[in-house]
Enzyme design. Structure first.
Site, PDB file in Angstrom:
ATOM      1  N   ASP A 193      50.600  41.158  43.780  1.00 33.76           N
ATOM      2  CA  ASP A 193      49.382  40.899  44.555  1.00 33.76           C
ATOM      3  C   ASP A 193      49.247  39.385  44.765  1.00 33.76           C
ATOM      4  O   ASP A 193      49.867  38.595  44.058  1.00 33.76           O
ATOM      5  CB  ASP A 193      48.178  41.441  43.767  1.00 33.76           C
ATOM      6  CG  ASP A 193      46.971  41.701  44.660  1.00 33.76           C
ATOM      7  OD1 ASP A 193      47.035  41.392  45.866  1.00 33.76           O
ATOM      8  OD2 ASP A 193      45.967  42.205  44.127  1.00 33.76           O
ATOM      9  N   ASP A 212      44.223  43.248  52.315  1.00 28.57           N
ATOM     10  CA  ASP A 212      42.874  43.675  51.935  1.00 28.57           C
ATOM     11  C   ASP A 212      42.059  43.958  53.200  1.00 28.57           C
ATOM     12  O   ASP A 212      41.544  43.057  53.849  1.00 28.57           O
ATOM     13  CB  ASP A 212      42.188  42.589  51.109  1.00 28.57           C
ATOM     14  CG  ASP A 212      42.857  42.403  49.747  1.00 28.57           C
ATOM     15  OD1 ASP A 212      43.726  43.234  49.387  1.00 28.57           O
ATOM     16  OD2 ASP A 212      42.521  41.439  49.052  1.00 28.57           O
TER      17      ASP A 212
END
Ligand SMILES: *[C@@H]1O[C@H](CO)[C@@H](O)[C@H](O)[C@H]1NC(C)=O
Ligand SMILES: *[C@@H]1O[C@H](CO)[C@@H](O)[C@H](O)[C@H]1NC(C)=O
Ligand SMILES: *[C@@H]1O[C@H](CO)[C@@H](O)[C@H](O)[C@H]1NC(C)=O
Ligand SMILES: *[C@@H]1O[C@H](CO)[C@@H](O)[C@H](O)[C@H]1NC(C)=O
Ligand SMILES: *[C@@H]1O[C@H](CO)[C@@H](O)[C@H](O)[C@H]1NC(C)=O
Ligand SMILES: *[C@@H]1O[C@H](CO)[C@@H](O)[C@H](O)[C@H]1NC(C)=O
Ligand SMILES: *[C@@H]1O[C@H](CO)[C@@H](O)[C@H](O)[C@H]1NC(C)=O
Ligand SMILES: *[C@@H]1O[C@H](CO)[C@@H](O)[C@H](O)[C@H]1NC(C)=O
Ligand SMILES: *[C@@H]1O[C@H](CO)[C@@H](O)[C@H](O)[C@H]1NC(C)=O
Ligand SMILES: *[C@@H]1O[C@H](CO)[C@@H](O)[C@H](O)[C@H]1NC(C)=O
Ligand SMILES: *[C@@H]1O[C@H](CO)[C@@H](O)[C@H](O)[C@H]1NC(C)=O
Ligand SMILES: *[C@@H]1O[C@H](CO)[C@@H](O)[C@H](O)[C@H]1NC(C)=O
Length: 717
Positions: A429, A521
């Site tokens: 991430d 996201d």
């Protein structure tokens, strides 16, 4: 866990307009035109341009204006490429050439069906110092693909500028185009576009923006700008231009195929930049995640619930803040007391693998901090303090993915703390580089400062600055996990993967790793769902087959009251639609941060059975459908691995020859072409991206056999 009836790949005849084309040629055909040079070096004053045949039907061009390259420049192209004529001329090692010109000579070189020819910028024959690329068609005629942009009065198409200290320069290379050219690929942006014509794309990574200079043209060629530098791609009416802000070498490749033959272009591109390995069978099932399961007992309970509901699941994910300190690359033993027990328990209950999140950031409270600072494993900044960001009250520095020793250090932590305890899949991430991958986001100051007005370009890595090698960072981060997994499993790169990583970013040739890229996201609103489809189709054009999304949107949209709230009917409807779509993506993955009315924030549910009793059967039926697709999925991934043939297939790939409407609708990014695609050879897919609908317009493209035409209404429920 899989229904193991196997479909043979050969049985999957592709339903395609392309089959009307004459089969493309290569060196297994006796009439393939073998390259008639190993390379040509143009010396034009201080400037040098080297043009070499490259693979089948391709040329690679490298240029510099002062200091010769060392040969150790960062490259995302294989040398030689994975496929090419047996003739060694097309497999140039390094900077070989057999011909030198100074611009006063005409020159024509041919490799397969691609020709490169010098021409004079002024239309006279005084100096032949520009290059033009042509495809030789079946009837022997030549079609111009592109040439170095050269109107009589224009900035030089090979333009170099020394803007800072040292010998690194900025380069802007311009190529001709025509208003009707269509451009496919360029990595992923959130712009609803499959055809990127007219766009100016910043080559700076940030969350959900992965600009990558690889494209296919409707004129029948593909192009790779092989640079790790930040910069820009412009696709204008008459000029395409690629800019590297800070580099030591210009390097690009071009390859042709018959117009409309996108499978061949993908094959050629993947031979240059990377072939996807095959994913593990288990990863093709349902991959479950949320922000976040907080501890061992919660994760085991989750597995117990999947077991008790009898819903198949192939992977459970542990998200961030599962560590005591950023940069420990270990689970917090206070929350996860017995990791090997947990992974065995999850396996026993569900058969599922576990994936754990890691961030590239290291806080000074981490045990690893001092070692990493001492050894030079942390990114610095030219201004001194390191890639400073702050997260939840702690200053952090990023590990330096471009440093091979730092990559190894990261992996040895992951190996020791996760891998040997049964967690063998890694979620990389915040992988975008720069600050925490949010190039303009300000994690450190007040929340109303939404985006920084200046670049965060002064990060200093082992391989260079953020400006000069920033595009390498996420790629090298994927490489860190690849190197580790290959070592741990004793397998070679390119062979079948046992485990996977999941990355928020990537770059040229990222498909060579056992690594999925997801679209970042996203917000949980309809508009965002619709934008993801075009994003995935651009990923396919770029050569990334291992693509996925946060199904149902990652986070709430603060302006939409129901967004992300699992107790609100409008969100439940969006959730179901989004989940249905992910059944027909390369990977079916559910993730997000959820809100709810009945629990405290950050702990809200995101499991298949938590969206209302009426919805559960629908949700579960799509998970089950995913598992019945297993043989089909394996077959299309095998094709991707063998020849680079795309899994998500924008309609132009299969129908631009047989259906002129597809070409026209793709031109203006009509919703039929940004929202519909073939998923492998047999399934035409379009998600429902509006609320409250019970029917949906679908365009059925014309195939060569004439079945399917125009728009029809299909009942959806
Ligand atoms: C070469 O062409 C033949 C058909 O002519 C095809 O079967 C084969 O896959 C091609 N190989 C490459 C590397 O493109
Ligand atoms: C180069 O080619 C042009 C166009 O064909 C021709 O007019 C010219 O004479 C050639 N120049 C040389 C130096 O051969
Ligand atoms: C290469 O082949 C092309 C096409 O036949 C020809 O025009 C050209 O002169 C050749 N070039 C060299 C350097 O042999
Ligand atoms: C092209 O080059 C040839 C040979 O050098 C010369 O005779 C001719 O005049 C030139 N043509 C033009 C248009 O400059
Ligand atoms: C684990 O997390 C759950 C959910 O937040 C919480 O209810 C529970 O108390 C936690 N258990 C432990 C042992 O920390
Ligand atoms: C982890 O659990 C296993 C199985 O219950 C047990 O044998 C082992 O001792 C435990 N390890 C630790 C460190 O608690
Ligand atoms: C910040 O970190 C503390 C532990 O140090 C944790 O309890 C808290 O949940 C974190 N807050 C956020 C918003 O991440
Ligand atoms: C893995 O790496 C270690 C060194 O870190 C090496 O000793 C070992 O041979 C490697 N294993 C494989 C299978 O490559
Ligand atoms: C896009 O092109 C198609 C086909 O030419 C046309 O039907 C449609 O109206 C156009 N859409 C837009 C938004 O321009
Ligand atoms: C159609 O495309 C536009 C952008 O061009 C987008 O805003 C809209 O949401 C799309 N409609 C559907 C139903 O997906
Ligand atoms: C869906 O339709 C129902 C009934 O027609 C209506 O009450 C509701 O507001 C609609 N929802 C949305 C999101 O448009
Ligand atoms: C489309 O196909 C159907 C069935 O083959 C046929 O009846 C219809 O006339 C066709 N429509 C057009 C516009 O070609």
């Amino acid at each position: 866990m899989w229904p193991l009836s196997r479909l043979s790949i050969a049985a999957l005849g592709f339903c395609s307009g392309v089959s009307a084309q004459s089969p493309y040629t290569n060196s297994s055909d006796s009439n393939y035109f073998l390259p008639n040079t190993t390379g040509v070096r143009l010396q034009h004053g201080f400037e040098t341009v080297l043009v070499q045949p490259y693979g089948y039907d391709g040329f690679r061009v490298r240029a510099w204006a002062f200091r010769p390259p060392s040969g150790n420049e960062i490259s995302f192209l294989y040398d030689p490429p994975l496929e090419g004529p047996g003739n060694s001329n097309a497999a140039p090692a390094g900077f070989t050439y057999d011909t030198t010109i100074d611009g006063s000579q005409n020159l024509t070189l041919r490799n397969g069906n691609t020709i490169v020819r010098t021409f004079s910028p002024n239309g006279d024959n005084v100096t032949n110092v520009r290059f033009a690329f042509y495809r030789v068609d079946d009837d022997g005629s030549e079609s111009l693909l592109t040439n170095e942009y050269a109107p009589i009065k224009s900035i030089n198409p090979r333009y170099y500028e020394w803007t800072g200290a040292g010998y690194e320069f900025s380069a802007a290379f311009s190529f001709s185009t025509t208003p009707d050219e269509q451009i496919y690929g360029t990595g992923t942006q959130q712009d609803h576009m499959v055809n990127k014509k007219g766009m100016v794309i910043d080559m700076i990574n940030f969350n959900s923006h992965i600009p990558t200079p690889v494209f296919m043209s409707s004129k029948g060629y593909a192009f790779v700008w092989n640079s790790a530098s930040e910069g820009e791609m412009e696709f204008g009416q008459l000029r395409n231009r690629f800019t590297s802000k800070s580099t030591t070498l210009v390097d690009y490749a071009i390859v042709s195929a018959p117009v409309g033959d996108y499978d061949t272009l993908q094959r050629r591109l993947s031979a240059m930049t990377g072939r996807a390995p095959t994913p593990p069978d288990w990863s093709l099932g349902y991959l479950h995640s949320k922000l976040r399961y907080e501890n061992q007992s919660e994760l085991i309970q989750l597995a117990q619930n999947f077991h008790d509901y009898n819903i198949p699941v192939s992977m459970l994910v542990i998200d961030y803040q599962s560590w005591a300190h950023q940069g420990d690359w270990a689970l917090d033993p206070g929350l996860w007391p017995n990791v090997s027990y947990m992974s065995q328990r999850v396996k026993d209950l569900t058969g599922a693998e576990i994936m754990a999140s890691l961030w590239p950031s290291v806080e000074d409270a981490s045990d690893n901090y001092a070692t990493m600072q001492r050894e030079g494993y942390l990114a610095m900044t030219r201004s001194g303090p390191g890639t400073t960001d702050s997260w939840n009250g702690s200053y952090i520095r990023n590990y330096d993915a471009t440093n091979p020793d730092a990559r190894h250090f990261l992996w040895s932590n992951l190996y020791e703390h996760y891998y040997i305890n049964g967690i063998k899949n890694f979620w990389i991430d915040q992988a975008d580089g720069g600050n925490l991958g949010e190039a303009y986001q300000n994690n450190g100051q007040s929340s109303f400062i939404q985006s920084l007005p200046n670049p965060i370009s002064d990060a200093l890595y082992h391989a260079g600055t953020q400006k000069s090698v920033g595009k390498l960072y996420p790629w090298a981060h994927q490489q860190a996990i690849e190197e580790g997994l290959r070592n741990a499993t004793g397998t070679e790169m390119g062979t079948a993967c046992d485990y996977v990583s999941l990355s928020r970013s990537g770059y040229i040739g990222s498909q060579r790793f056992c690594s999925m890229i997801w679209s970042g996201d996203t917000t949980a609103v309809w508009e965002t769902l619709s934008a993801q489809v075009a994003s995935g189709l651009s990923a396919a054009g770029t050569g990334w087959g291992w693509w996925t999304v946060d199904a149902r949107g990652f986070q709430g949209d603060p302006t939409v009251s129901w967004s992300n709230n699992i107790d609100e009917e409008p969100y439940r409807e969006l959730y179901v639609r989004w989940q249905q779509w992910t059944t027909f993506l390369p990977f079916m993955r559910n993730h997000g941060s959820r809100a709810c009315n009945t629990q405290s924030a950050y702990t809200c549910d995101n499991e298949p059975w938590t969206y209302g009793a009426a919805n559960t059967p629908t949700i579960v039926s799509y998970i089950n459908l995913r598992y019945t697709l297993a043989p089909y999925l394996k077959a299309i991934f095998a094709q991707l691995s063998l020849t680079g043939r795309a899994i998500m297939r924008p309609l132009y790939m299969d129908f631009s020859v047989s259906d002129p409407n597809i070409v026209e609708m793709t031109r203006n990014n009509s919703n039929y072409t940004t929202q519909q695609y073939m998923f492998g050879p047999r399934l035409l897919v379009t998600p429902v991206t509006l609320p409250n609908v019970t029917s949906w317009d679908v365009y059925l493209p014309k195939t060569l056999t004439g079945s399917g035409n125009g728009t029809r209404e299909w009942m959806y429920w």
